[in-house]
Write a protein that holds these residues in place. Structure first.
Motif, short mmCIF file in Angstrom:
data_model
loop_
_atom_site.label_atom_id
_atom_site.label_comp_id
_atom_site.label_asym_id
_atom_site.label_seq_id
_atom_site.Cartn_x
_atom_site.Cartn_y
_atom_site.Cartn_z
N VAL A 65 -3.75 12.10 -5.32
CA VAL A 65 -3.62 12.57 -4.18
C VAL A 65 -4.57 11.80 -3.13
O VAL A 65 -3.97 11.12 -1.86
CB VAL A 65 -3.51 13.96 -3.60
N ASP A 66 -5.93 11.98 -3.45
CA ASP A 66 -6.81 11.20 -2.73
C ASP A 66 -6.51 9.55 -2.63
O ASP A 66 -6.72 9.03 -1.69
CB ASP A 66 -8.18 11.33 -3.48
N GLY A 67 -6.07 9.03 -3.79
CA GLY A 67 -5.66 7.48 -3.75
C GLY A 67 -4.58 7.28 -2.85
O GLY A 67 -4.46 6.28 -2.13
N ALA A 68 -3.58 8.39 -2.90
CA ALA A 68 -2.49 7.93 -1.93
C ALA A 68 -2.79 7.99 -0.42
O ALA A 68 -2.15 7.41 0.25
CB ALA A 68 -1.51 9.20 -2.37
N ILE A 69 -3.70 9.21 -0.28
CA ILE A 69 -4.18 9.41 1.19
C ILE A 69 -4.66 8.01 1.67
O ILE A 69 -4.32 7.16 2.55
CB ILE A 69 -5.11 10.33 1.25
N ASP A 70 -5.65 7.29 0.75
CA ASP A 70 -6.24 6.11 0.86
C ASP A 70 -5.33 4.95 1.41
O ASP A 70 -5.44 4.18 2.25
CB ASP A 70 -7.43 5.69 -0.07
N ASP A 71 -4.27 4.95 0.52
CA ASP A 71 -3.37 3.56 0.50
C ASP A 71 -2.45 3.93 1.75
O ASP A 71 -2.31 3.09 2.24
CB ASP A 71 -2.58 3.58 -0.80
N LYS A 105 0.96 6.77 -6.67
CA LYS A 105 -0.31 7.22 -6.78
C LYS A 105 -0.07 8.79 -6.75
O LYS A 105 -0.66 9.78 -7.52
CB LYS A 105 -1.48 6.85 -5.96
N ASN A 106 0.50 9.33 -5.66
CA ASN A 106 0.87 10.56 -5.67
C ASN A 106 1.70 11.32 -6.84
O ASN A 106 1.25 12.34 -7.19
CB ASN A 106 1.70 10.85 -4.28
N GLN A 107 2.73 10.51 -6.96
CA GLN A 107 3.42 11.02 -8.34
C GLN A 107 2.58 11.27 -9.38
O GLN A 107 2.87 11.79 -10.32
CB GLN A 107 4.56 10.29 -8.25
N ASN A 108 1.53 10.45 -9.60
CA ASN A 108 0.71 10.34 -10.86
C ASN A 108 -0.53 11.27 -10.66
O ASN A 108 -1.38 11.39 -11.41
CB ASN A 108 0.31 8.90 -11.11
N GLY A 109 -0.43 12.31 -9.59
CA GLY A 109 -1.58 13.19 -9.25
C GLY A 109 -2.97 12.58 -8.53
O GLY A 109 -3.63 13.30 -8.45
N TYR A 158 0.91 -1.19 -0.09
CA TYR A 158 0.13 -0.04 0.16
C TYR A 158 0.75 1.20 -0.18
O TYR A 158 0.34 2.16 -0.65
CB TYR A 158 -0.95 0.00 1.13
N SER A 159 1.82 1.22 1.03
CA SER A 159 2.74 2.43 0.83
C SER A 159 3.48 2.84 -0.44
O SER A 159 3.54 3.76 -0.98
CB SER A 159 3.75 2.46 2.17
N SER A 160 3.82 1.50 -1.06
CA SER A 160 4.68 1.88 -2.22
C SER A 160 3.70 2.24 -3.46
O SER A 160 3.82 3.28 -4.23
CB SER A 160 5.00 0.30 -2.75
N ARG A 161 2.54 1.74 -3.47
CA ARG A 161 1.54 2.19 -4.53
C ARG A 161 1.17 3.73 -4.19
O ARG A 161 1.00 4.44 -5.04
CB ARG A 161 0.32 1.34 -4.61
N ALA A 162 0.89 3.92 -2.98
CA ALA A 162 0.47 5.43 -2.51
C ALA A 162 1.53 6.44 -2.88
O ALA A 162 1.32 7.33 -3.53
CB ALA A 162 0.54 5.51 -0.75
N PHE A 163 2.70 6.08 -2.87
CA PHE A 163 3.99 6.94 -3.51
C PHE A 163 3.71 7.14 -4.87
O PHE A 163 3.83 8.31 -5.32
CB PHE A 163 5.09 6.51 -3.01
N ALA A 198 5.72 5.58 6.68
CA ALA A 198 4.17 5.96 6.12
C ALA A 198 3.36 7.05 6.78
O ALA A 198 2.65 7.56 6.27
CB ALA A 198 3.51 4.39 5.98
N TYR A 199 3.52 7.01 7.84
CA TYR A 199 2.84 8.20 8.73
C TYR A 199 3.33 9.51 8.41
O TYR A 199 2.62 10.55 8.03
CB TYR A 199 3.11 8.20 10.24
N ASN A 200 4.76 9.76 8.25
CA ASN A 200 5.13 11.03 7.51
C ASN A 200 4.57 11.13 6.05
O ASN A 200 4.19 12.18 5.98
CB ASN A 200 6.77 10.85 7.65
N ASN A 201 4.87 10.45 5.35
CA ASN A 201 4.39 10.56 4.00
C ASN A 201 2.84 10.67 3.74
O ASN A 201 2.52 11.54 3.07
CB ASN A 201 4.63 9.12 3.16
N LEU A 202 2.12 10.18 4.82
CA LEU A 202 0.78 10.46 4.78
C LEU A 202 0.55 11.76 5.20
O LEU A 202 -0.55 12.35 4.50
CB LEU A 202 -0.08 9.51 5.97
N GLY A 203 1.21 12.31 6.05
CA GLY A 203 1.29 13.78 6.71
C GLY A 203 1.41 14.69 5.53
O GLY A 203 0.59 15.61 5.41
N LEU A 204 2.42 14.18 4.43
CA LEU A 204 2.87 15.07 3.45
C LEU A 204 1.58 15.27 2.43
O LEU A 204 1.44 16.26 2.06
CB LEU A 204 3.97 14.38 2.77
#
Length: 139
Positions: free
Chosen positions: A85-91, A79-83, A72-77, A105-111
């Protein structure tokens, strides 16, 4: 590890990502039940800037290992790069749910929360990350 996966890994290390994709594809054709093959091919796609293909393979890896927070955290990263952001938050939220000790993961979620303007939620996530690594929380 099958012979195609070994070759793929060799080309990946040489940063020949296109050839790595070809060999990972052959490895997956032989064994489509190994999440790492999809995840590694996804990273090859990532380096080729083929983010849609990357996400597709990350989805496959996640489907094979639905309780692995790293999927999930890999995919979130990405997804965020791909624009997405909502999908990244979910992951990222799923990742920290599965592994509540994952400070990164908590830090990246914060970002990503901060990028969406959810400042209080972002602060909570940053604070949790800071606490996990033994750093004083932010003011």
């Amino acid at each position: 590890m099958n012979k195609h996966a070994k070759k793929a890994e060799e080309f990946y290390k040489k940063k020949d990502y296109r050839t790595a994709v070809d060999f990972y594809t052959k490895a997956i054709e032989e064994d489509d039940s190994t999440s790492d093959l999809f995840a590694e091919r996804a990273m090859s796609f990532y380096h080729l800037k083929e983010l849609d293909n990357c996400i597709e393979d990350m989805n496959a890896a996640q489907q094979l290992e639905p309780n692995n927070p790293y999927r999930y955290s890999s995919r979130a990263f990405v997804k965020n790069q791909n624009g997405d952001v909502d999908g990244a938050i979910d992951d990222y939220q799923k990742a920290v749910h599965l592994d509540p000790e994952d400070a990164i993961a908590y830090n990246n979620l914060g970002l990503v929360l901060e990028a969406k303007g959810y400042m209080e939620q972002a602060k909570q996530s940053f604070d949790k990350s800071d606490k996990l690594i033994g750093r004083e929380t932010r003011q």
